[in-house]
Design an enzyme around this catalytic site. Sequence first.
Site, mmCIF file in Angstrom:
data_model
loop_
_atom_site.group_PDB
_atom_site.id
_atom_site.type_symbol
_atom_site.label_atom_id
_atom_site.label_comp_id
_atom_site.label_asym_id
_atom_site.label_seq_id
_atom_site.Cartn_x
_atom_site.Cartn_y
_atom_site.Cartn_z
ATOM 1 C CE LYS A 15 -0.707 7.981 -0.541
ATOM 2 N NZ LYS A 15 -0.623 8.446 -1.950
ATOM 3 N NE ARG A 90 -7.251 8.736 -0.638
ATOM 4 C CZ ARG A 90 -6.438 7.740 -0.974
ATOM 5 N NH1 ARG A 90 -6.077 6.850 -0.089
ATOM 6 N NH2 ARG A 90 -5.985 7.642 -2.200
ATOM 7 N NE ARG A 130 -0.375 2.779 -8.928
ATOM 8 C CZ ARG A 130 -0.899 3.485 -7.913
ATOM 9 N NH1 ARG A 130 -0.174 3.722 -6.826
ATOM 10 N NH2 ARG A 130 -2.109 3.984 -8.015
HETATM 11 P P1 ADP Z 1 -3.426 5.896 -4.465
HETATM 12 O O1 ADP Z 1 -2.510 4.932 -5.090
HETATM 13 O O2 ADP Z 1 -3.939 6.954 -5.328
HETATM 14 O O3 ADP Z 1 -2.875 6.483 -3.210
HETATM 15 P P2 ADP Z 1 -5.277 4.151 -3.119
HETATM 16 O O4 ADP Z 1 -4.973 2.776 -3.497
HETATM 17 O O5 ADP Z 1 -4.819 4.652 -1.790
HETATM 18 O O6 ADP Z 1 -4.776 5.096 -4.244
HETATM 19 O O7 ADP Z 1 -6.852 4.396 -3.185
HETATM 20 C C1 ADP Z 1 -7.632 3.961 -4.280
HETATM 21 C C2 ADP Z 1 -9.070 4.417 -4.059
HETATM 22 O O8 ADP Z 1 -9.597 3.789 -2.865
HETATM 23 C C3 ADP Z 1 -9.273 5.910 -3.828
HETATM 24 O O9 ADP Z 1 -9.342 6.622 -5.052
HETATM 25 C C4 ADP Z 1 -10.589 5.911 -3.062
HETATM 26 O O10 ADP Z 1 -11.707 5.679 -3.924
HETATM 27 C C5 ADP Z 1 -10.454 4.686 -2.176
HETATM 28 N N1 ADP Z 1 -9.833 5.034 -0.880
HETATM 29 C C6 ADP Z 1 -8.626 4.606 -0.406
HETATM 30 N N2 ADP Z 1 -8.388 5.104 0.812
HETATM 31 C C7 ADP Z 1 -9.451 5.871 1.144
HETATM 32 C C8 ADP Z 1 -9.788 6.666 2.263
HETATM 33 N N3 ADP Z 1 -8.966 6.779 3.316
HETATM 34 N N4 ADP Z 1 -10.990 7.322 2.249
HETATM 35 C C9 ADP Z 1 -11.825 7.198 1.224
HETATM 36 N N5 ADP Z 1 -11.563 6.489 0.116
HETATM 37 C C10 ADP Z 1 -10.386 5.825 0.064
HETATM 38 P P1 ADP Z 2 1.104 5.912 -4.040
HETATM 39 O O1 ADP Z 2 0.955 4.749 -3.094
HETATM 40 O O2 ADP Z 2 1.476 7.173 -3.337
HETATM 41 O O3 ADP Z 2 -0.082 6.074 -4.948
HETATM 42 P P2 ADP Z 2 3.113 4.217 -5.365
HETATM 43 O O4 ADP Z 2 4.048 3.846 -4.276
HETATM 44 O O5 ADP Z 2 2.155 3.213 -5.833
HETATM 45 O O6 ADP Z 2 2.352 5.593 -4.987
HETATM 46 O O7 ADP Z 2 4.023 4.716 -6.595
HETATM 47 C C1 ADP Z 2 3.440 5.148 -7.819
HETATM 48 C C2 ADP Z 2 4.346 4.718 -8.986
HETATM 49 O O8 ADP Z 2 5.551 5.475 -8.951
HETATM 50 C C3 ADP Z 2 4.771 3.258 -8.956
HETATM 51 O O9 ADP Z 2 4.810 2.810 -10.295
HETATM 52 C C4 ADP Z 2 6.167 3.280 -8.346
HETATM 53 O O10 ADP Z 2 6.992 2.210 -8.823
HETATM 54 C C5 ADP Z 2 6.700 4.631 -8.814
HETATM 55 N N1 ADP Z 2 7.560 5.321 -7.839
HETATM 56 C C6 ADP Z 2 7.392 5.370 -6.493
HETATM 57 N N2 ADP Z 2 8.349 6.131 -5.923
HETATM 58 C C7 ADP Z 2 9.132 6.593 -6.930
HETATM 59 C C8 ADP Z 2 10.308 7.422 -6.968
HETATM 60 N N3 ADP Z 2 10.836 7.960 -5.862
HETATM 61 N N4 ADP Z 2 10.861 7.664 -8.177
HETATM 62 C C9 ADP Z 2 10.319 7.121 -9.299
HETATM 63 N N5 ADP Z 2 9.228 6.340 -9.334
HETATM 64 C C10 ADP Z 2 8.634 6.070 -8.161
#
Ligand code: ADP
Ligand code: ADP
Length: 217
Positions: A15, A90, A130
């Site tokens: 995302k 979420r 990551r």
């Molecule tokens: P991810 O890379 O898994 O998508 P995020 O960076 O979006 O992780 O979120 C990291 C943490 O921040 C989550 O595990 C949660 O504790 C908190 N968080 C982020 N967005 C939300 C939300 N919309 N509602 C509640 N907690 C959130």
């Molecule tokens: P999210 O925000 O959903 O938690 P991230 O965008 O941070 O996910 O991506 C998670 C990890 O996967 C990062 O290390 C990123 O570089 C890698 N990644 C993201 N998209 C892809 C893809 N399409 N193929 C391979 N690796 C990916």
Amino acid sequence: MAKFVVLLGPPGVGKGTQAKIISDQTGLKHVSSGDLFRENLKNKTALGELAQSYMTKGDLVPDDVTIAMIKERITRLDCEAGAILDGFPRTPAQADALANMLNELGGAQVNCAPWITAPEAILIERLSGRWTCRANGHVFHETNNPPKSKSVCDFDGSELYQRDDDKSDTVVRRIQVYLGQTAVLADYYRARKTLVEIDGTQSIENVSAALLATLKQ
Ligand code: ADP
Ligand code: ADP
């Protein structure tokens, strides 16, 4: 009319990566709830301190403070044309609150909710490799999408680090929390005819192309 895109999908599906790319292409502001919490943590605000215990465990921060934080963010001038929301909503309560706050913003609504999916093994592999930039939350992957030089962000030169919650126990917990509390949002947006399913196992470029094609419709 302002355009709001909600990126749905499990932790690690891509995302944040995609939000940055489509924000550059469309000019819509990227708003990441996780980045906002991490900024509060870095600045040692009361919100950051409250959020920390939940984030460390991989649990969701309570809805009321999360909703207030996002409301404050998307009512700023730089979201006047809309935004790409990454990590929010979420829960169904957050989705309802979003609908209300957009409605108050001159009758805006969620125009499109791309739901990016991938099997759990892929999510774990992506999260465990990551690397995140301290300054602006740019993300890299040690093998799939490596930075040009180790531990340095290609975009802003800041240090890359591995998030504490990307360690294996917390990753498993975060995926469980997603399945238990967030996955239901696919039904929520499907019922509102805004859900678009995207195959997140494709390359970063192909996922972006699919998203951009969807947003043009
Ligand atoms: P991810 O890379 O898994 O998508 P995020 O960076 O979006 O992780 O979120 C990291 C943490 O921040 C989550 O595990 C949660 O504790 C908190 N968080 C982020 N967005 C939300 C939300 N919309 N509602 C509640 N907690 C959130
Ligand atoms: P999210 O925000 O959903 O938690 P991230 O965008 O941070 O996910 O991506 C998670 C990890 O996967 C990062 O290390 C990123 O570089 C890698 N990644 C993201 N998209 C892809 C893809 N399409 N193929 C391979 N690796 C990916």
